[in-house]
Design a protein around this motif. Structure first.
Motif, short mmCIF file in Angstrom:
data_model
loop_
_atom_site.label_atom_id
_atom_site.label_comp_id
_atom_site.label_asym_id
_atom_site.label_seq_id
_atom_site.Cartn_x
_atom_site.Cartn_y
_atom_site.Cartn_z
N ALA A 157 0.86 -1.19 0.00
CA ALA A 157 0.00 0.00 0.00
C ALA A 157 0.89 1.24 0.00
O ALA A 157 1.73 1.42 0.87
N THR A 158 0.71 2.08 -0.99
CA THR A 158 1.53 3.29 -1.13
C THR A 158 1.31 4.24 0.04
O THR A 158 2.25 4.83 0.54
N TRP A 159 0.07 4.36 0.49
CA TRP A 159 -0.22 5.31 1.56
C TRP A 159 0.50 4.92 2.84
O TRP A 159 0.89 5.77 3.63
N ARG A 160 0.71 3.61 3.07
CA ARG A 160 1.45 3.20 4.27
C ARG A 160 2.92 3.60 4.17
O ARG A 160 3.54 3.96 5.16
N SER A 161 3.47 3.54 2.98
CA SER A 161 4.86 3.97 2.79
C SER A 161 5.01 5.46 3.05
O SER A 161 5.97 5.90 3.68
N VAL A 162 4.05 6.23 2.57
CA VAL A 162 4.08 7.68 2.79
C VAL A 162 3.93 7.98 4.28
O VAL A 162 4.64 8.83 4.83
N THR A 163 3.03 7.27 4.94
CA THR A 163 2.84 7.47 6.38
C THR A 163 4.09 7.10 7.16
O THR A 163 4.48 7.80 8.09
N ALA A 164 4.73 6.01 6.78
CA ALA A 164 5.97 5.59 7.46
C ALA A 164 7.04 6.66 7.29
O ALA A 164 7.75 7.00 8.25
N GLY A 165 7.17 7.19 6.09
CA GLY A 165 8.16 8.25 5.86
C GLY A 165 7.86 9.51 6.65
O GLY A 165 8.77 10.12 7.23
N ALA A 166 6.60 9.89 6.69
CA ALA A 166 6.22 11.09 7.44
C ALA A 166 6.47 10.91 8.93
O ALA A 166 6.95 11.83 9.61
N CYS A 167 6.18 9.74 9.46
CA CYS A 167 6.43 9.47 10.88
C CYS A 167 7.93 9.48 11.17
O CYS A 167 8.35 9.99 12.21
N ALA A 168 8.73 8.94 10.28
CA ALA A 168 10.18 8.94 10.48
C ALA A 168 10.73 10.37 10.46
O ALA A 168 11.58 10.72 11.28
N VAL A 169 10.24 11.19 9.55
CA VAL A 169 10.68 12.59 9.48
C VAL A 169 10.26 13.35 10.75
O VAL A 169 11.04 14.13 11.31
N THR A 170 9.06 13.09 11.21
CA THR A 170 8.58 13.74 12.43
C THR A 170 9.41 13.32 13.63
O THR A 170 9.77 14.15 14.47
N ALA A 171 9.75 12.04 13.71
CA ALA A 171 10.59 11.55 14.81
C ALA A 171 11.96 12.21 14.78
O ALA A 171 12.49 12.62 15.82
N ALA A 172 12.53 12.34 13.60
CA ALA A 172 13.84 13.00 13.48
C ALA A 172 13.76 14.46 13.91
O ALA A 172 14.65 14.96 14.61
N ALA A 173 12.69 15.14 13.53
CA ALA A 173 12.52 16.54 13.92
C ALA A 173 12.38 16.68 15.44
O ALA A 173 12.96 17.59 16.05
#
Length: 61
Positions: A34-50
């Protein structure tokens, strides 16, 4: 008012939660393609880094 150490711990804890959600979404994205899960995973990773960067910059002040 919270002390600086409490705020840093809160940010790090929140970052850990976002990393866990990112990892879970990444696993699900691999299983069901599912593409939306990949996008969500990336967004969560970026948020965690921030959040981690914010905690580190607070510690240096």
């Amino acid at each position: 008012m919270r002390s600086r150490g409490t705020r840093e711990r809160s940010l790090v804890t929140l970052a850990a939660v976002f990393l866990a959600v990112a990892a879970l979404n990444a696993v699900f994205a691999l299983l069901d393609h599912a593409t939306w899960r990949s996008v969500t995973a990336g967004a969560c990773a970026v948020t965690a880094a921030a959040l981690l960067l914010t905690a580190v910059s607070d510690r240096r002040r």
